[in-house]
Motif scaffolding. Sequence first.
Motif, PDB file in Angstrom:
ATOM      1  N   HIS A  80       0.808  -1.223   0.000  1.00 44.27           N
ATOM      2  CA  HIS A  80       0.000   0.000   0.000  1.00 44.27           C
ATOM      3  C   HIS A  80       0.842   1.275   0.000  1.00 44.27           C
ATOM      4  CE1 HIS A  80      -3.461  -2.554   0.674  1.00 44.27           C
ATOM      5  NE2 HIS A  80      -2.877  -3.074   1.733  1.00 44.27           N
ATOM      6  N   GLN A  81       2.168   1.141  -0.061  1.00 43.70           N
ATOM      7  CA  GLN A  81       3.063   2.293  -0.095  1.00 43.70           C
ATOM      8  C   GLN A  81       4.203   2.030  -1.066  1.00 43.70           C
ATOM      9  OE1 GLN A  81       3.808   2.164   4.370  1.00 43.70           O
ATOM     10  NE2 GLN A  81       3.857   4.366   4.028  1.00 43.70           N
ATOM     11  N   THR A  82       4.745   3.107  -1.632  1.00 45.85           N
ATOM     12  CA  THR A  82       5.972   2.961  -2.411  1.00 45.85           C
ATOM     13  C   THR A  82       7.150   2.872  -1.435  1.00 45.85           C
ATOM     14  OG1 THR A  82       6.412   5.343  -2.508  1.00 45.85           O
ATOM     15  CG2 THR A  82       4.987   4.409  -4.237  1.00 45.85           C
ATOM     16  N   LYS A  83       8.295   2.416  -1.928  1.00 48.94           N
ATOM     17  CA  LYS A  83       9.480   2.339  -1.072  1.00 48.94           C
ATOM     18  C   LYS A  83       9.859   3.725  -0.552  1.00 48.94           C
ATOM     19  CE  LYS A  83      11.503  -1.822  -3.129  1.00 48.94           C
ATOM     20  NZ  LYS A  83      12.663  -2.392  -3.868  1.00 48.94           N
ATOM     21  N   ARG A  84       9.699   4.737  -1.391  1.00 50.62           N
ATOM     22  CA  ARG A  84      10.017   6.104  -0.970  1.00 50.62           C
ATOM     23  C   ARG A  84       9.102   6.550   0.163  1.00 50.62           C
ATOM     24  NH1 ARG A  84       8.384  11.329  -2.042  1.00 50.62           N
ATOM     25  NH2 ARG A  84      10.051  12.902  -2.051  1.00 50.62           N
ATOM     26  N   GLU A  85       7.822   6.215   0.077  1.00 53.17           N
ATOM     27  CA  GLU A  85       6.875   6.591   1.128  1.00 53.17           C
ATOM     28  C   GLU A  85       7.208   5.896   2.443  1.00 53.17           C
ATOM     29  OE1 GLU A  85       2.885   7.522  -1.567  1.00 53.17           O
ATOM     30  OE2 GLU A  85       3.327   5.469  -0.915  1.00 53.17           O
ATOM     31  N   VAL A  86       7.640   4.649   2.347  1.00 53.68           N
ATOM     32  CA  VAL A  86       8.030   3.917   3.554  1.00 53.68           C
ATOM     33  C   VAL A  86       9.228   4.585   4.211  1.00 53.68           C
ATOM     34  CG1 VAL A  86       8.930   1.735   4.454  1.00 53.68           C
ATOM     35  CG2 VAL A  86       7.080   1.713   2.766  1.00 53.68           C
ATOM     36  N   ARG A  87      10.221   4.972   3.403  1.00 52.64           N
ATOM     37  CA  ARG A  87      11.425   5.608   3.947  1.00 52.64           C
ATOM     38  C   ARG A  87      11.114   6.971   4.566  1.00 52.64           C
ATOM     39  NH1 ARG A  87      13.755   3.928  -0.966  1.00 52.64           N
ATOM     40  NH2 ARG A  87      13.652   6.077  -1.738  1.00 52.64           N
ATOM     41  N   ARG A  88      10.242   7.726   3.928  1.00 52.49           N
ATOM     42  CA  ARG A  88       9.937   9.082   4.398  1.00 52.49           C
ATOM     43  C   ARG A  88       9.094   9.063   5.667  1.00 52.49           C
ATOM     44  NH1 ARG A  88       6.591  13.771   1.047  1.00 52.49           N
ATOM     45  NH2 ARG A  88       6.776  15.395   2.644  1.00 52.49           N
ATOM     46  N   GLY A  89       8.223   8.089   5.785  1.00 56.79           N
ATOM     47  CA  GLY A  89       7.297   8.042   6.914  1.00 56.79           C
ATOM     48  C   GLY A  89       7.850   7.309   8.116  1.00 56.79           C
ATOM     49  N   THR A  90       6.962   6.803   8.924  1.00 57.26           N
ATOM     50  CA  THR A  90       7.324   6.144  10.177  1.00 57.26           C
ATOM     51  C   THR A  90       6.875   4.689  10.160  1.00 57.26           C
ATOM     52  OG1 THR A  90       5.228   6.664  11.260  1.00 57.26           O
ATOM     53  CG2 THR A  90       6.978   8.329  11.377  1.00 57.26           C
ATOM     54  N   ARG A  91       7.454   3.908  11.058  1.00 56.97           N
ATOM     55  CA  ARG A  91       7.028   2.511  11.174  1.00 56.97           C
ATOM     56  C   ARG A  91       5.572   2.443  11.649  1.00 56.97           C
ATOM     57  NH1 ARG A  91       8.220  -2.670   9.395  1.00 56.97           N
ATOM     58  NH2 ARG A  91       7.720  -4.209  10.985  1.00 56.97           N
ATOM     59  N   ALA A  92       5.206   3.272  12.626  1.00 53.41           N
ATOM     60  CA  ALA A  92       3.821   3.278  13.107  1.00 53.41           C
ATOM     61  C   ALA A  92       2.861   3.696  11.996  1.00 53.41           C
ATOM     62  CB  ALA A  92       3.681   4.214  14.301  1.00 53.41           C
ATOM     63  N   GLY A  93       3.260   4.688  11.203  1.00 54.91           N
ATOM     64  CA  GLY A  93       2.425   5.119  10.086  1.00 54.91           C
ATOM     65  C   GLY A  93       2.261   4.032   9.051  1.00 54.91           C
ATOM     66  N   SER A  94       3.350   3.317   8.768  1.00 53.94           N
ATOM     67  CA  SER A  94       3.306   2.235   7.792  1.00 53.94           C
ATOM     68  C   SER A  94       2.393   1.102   8.259  1.00 53.94           C
ATOM     69  CB  SER A  94       4.721   1.705   7.546  1.00 53.94           C
ATOM     70  OG  SER A  94       4.711   0.640   6.625  1.00 53.94           O
ATOM     71  N   ILE A  95       2.508   0.754   9.544  1.00 54.17           N
ATOM     72  CA  ILE A  95       1.620  -0.267  10.108  1.00 54.17           C
ATOM     73  C   ILE A  95       0.166   0.197  10.005  1.00 54.17           C
ATOM     74  CG2 ILE A  95       0.904  -1.367  12.271  1.00 54.17           C
ATOM     75  CD1 ILE A  95       3.889  -1.478  13.039  1.00 54.17           C
ATOM     76  N   GLY A  96      -0.071   1.462  10.333  1.00 54.59           N
ATOM     77  CA  GLY A  96      -1.426   2.000  10.257  1.00 54.59           C
ATOM     78  C   GLY A  96      -1.988   1.978   8.845  1.00 54.59           C
ATOM     79  N   ILE A  97      -1.155   2.346   7.866  1.00 55.69           N
ATOM     80  CA  ILE A  97      -1.584   2.340   6.467  1.00 55.69           C
ATOM     81  C   ILE A  97      -1.927   0.930   6.017  1.00 55.69           C
ATOM     82  CG2 ILE A  97      -0.748   2.648   4.089  1.00 55.69           C
ATOM     83  CD1 ILE A  97       0.816   5.117   5.222  1.00 55.69           C
ATOM     84  N   TYR A  98      -1.071  -0.024   6.364  1.00 60.73           N
ATOM     85  CA  TYR A  98      -1.329  -1.418   5.989  1.00 60.73           C
ATOM     86  C   TYR A  98      -2.659  -1.883   6.586  1.00 60.73           C
ATOM     87  CZ  TYR A  98      -0.852  -6.492   5.622  1.00 60.73           C
ATOM     88  OH  TYR A  98      -1.069  -7.828   5.354  1.00 60.73           O
ATOM     89  N   CYS A  99      -2.842  -1.669   7.892  1.00 65.44           N
ATOM     90  CA  CYS A  99      -4.042  -2.159   8.566  1.00 65.44           C
ATOM     91  C   CYS A  99      -5.302  -1.456   8.056  1.00 65.44           C
ATOM     92  CB  CYS A  99      -3.910  -1.968  10.068  1.00 65.44           C
ATOM     93  SG  CYS A  99      -2.617  -2.974  10.833  1.00 65.44           S
TER      94      CYS A  99
END
Length: 417
Positions: free
Chosen positions: A66-85
């Motif tokens: 649900h994110q590009t690699k760039r979006e993962v790098r720019r954001g946070t682990r908590a944000g990435s988990i939230g986006i996935y869920c």
Amino acid sequence: MIAGPDQLPDSQRIVITGIGLTAPNGNSYAEYRSALLAGKSGVQNYHIRYVGDTLAGICDYEATRHQTKREVRRGTRAGSIGIYCASEAIADSGIDWENTDKSQVGVYIGVTEHGNVETENEVYELKGYDYDTSCWSHHHNPRTVANNPAGEICLNREITGPHYTIGAACAAGNAGLIQGAQMLRLGDCDLALAGGVSESIHTFGIFAGFKSQGALAHHAAPEQASRPFDKARNGIVVAEGGCVYVLERLSDAKKRSAKIYGELAGYAMNTDATDFVLPNPERQAQCVELALKRAGLAAEQIDIVSTHATGTTLGDSQECDALRRVFGKSTKTYINNTKSFIGHAMGAAGALEMSGNLPAFEDGVVHATINVDDLDPDCQLPGLVINEPKEIGPVRYILNNSFGMLGINSVAIIRKL
């Protein structure tokens, strides 16, 4: 006072129509449930700077779904988990997302803390530049503001309605669910993404803090380290994870013939006001009793109680004291614990633990509490399910406990429709 659901119009009754999650032992509702019934732990060996070798519940979800690699790098682990869920929950709900009015979607995400991971990492990297702050990441501020996980979900899903995080320590998963329901009832939104997330394993401060308290679990076999209620329990296994629910008014869910996982029948939050860390069983029992009262239920009507118990000596025994006060005479209530499988997912704990029990509405099975080799007499509870799942037949009501530091308590009750 909140009326029981049967006294409310459908426009005030709140139901779960989608679930998205990542846990240390599963990345979907079905996979997670399967692991819980099979006794599969998600706790592993783990190494973190300054603390060294330890144990943790580690998630292995596909961030780039649900994110590009760039979006993962720019954001946070908590944000990435939230986006996935959140994205998995939206897909699971079957809602027509493209034609959904995004200004009427609210995002309410419970967190224990946020920003420690990013700050620790950036300070560590800065030392390689002799602490020259001109090298400080320009992403620091948006990464560490308290609303970040919910905000990242909104950016990713193009949601323009209200968003915020709910800081409620380890009661936050339930608190996110409760907040989403309240906002729907107030008409603040027409669809809520609510639950909790945690990136806790990526901050050495949490491990160091629990270690200095003597509350960090250790065991030669990682999968046996998280052992609530066992006499040999020696602390908390820190875990990451997340669970986001799609919440709707029952009237709206009926209009689109949505599948419904359950209805929020009652809830309560209160505060011990007695200690920074040590729980107060009297206040915990009062919180459970208030949730039951608001749902119009007697203790004997609850089929499953999902405990908060973290594996600490005093915390577990105090919660068991509270539960005996409320359910001590109930012969129809079964009690379990999910942290024994995944560790303590902090801000995500309540939401994740609830989702592990919801399938019992369909299969009538209570997943076990694992790693109980020698039950502590102080944790003796009627109906405690240990080491093997138990088939109990029809399940109507599930009560979920979630408690946190500084004495914050939350309880949510879900009923089958």
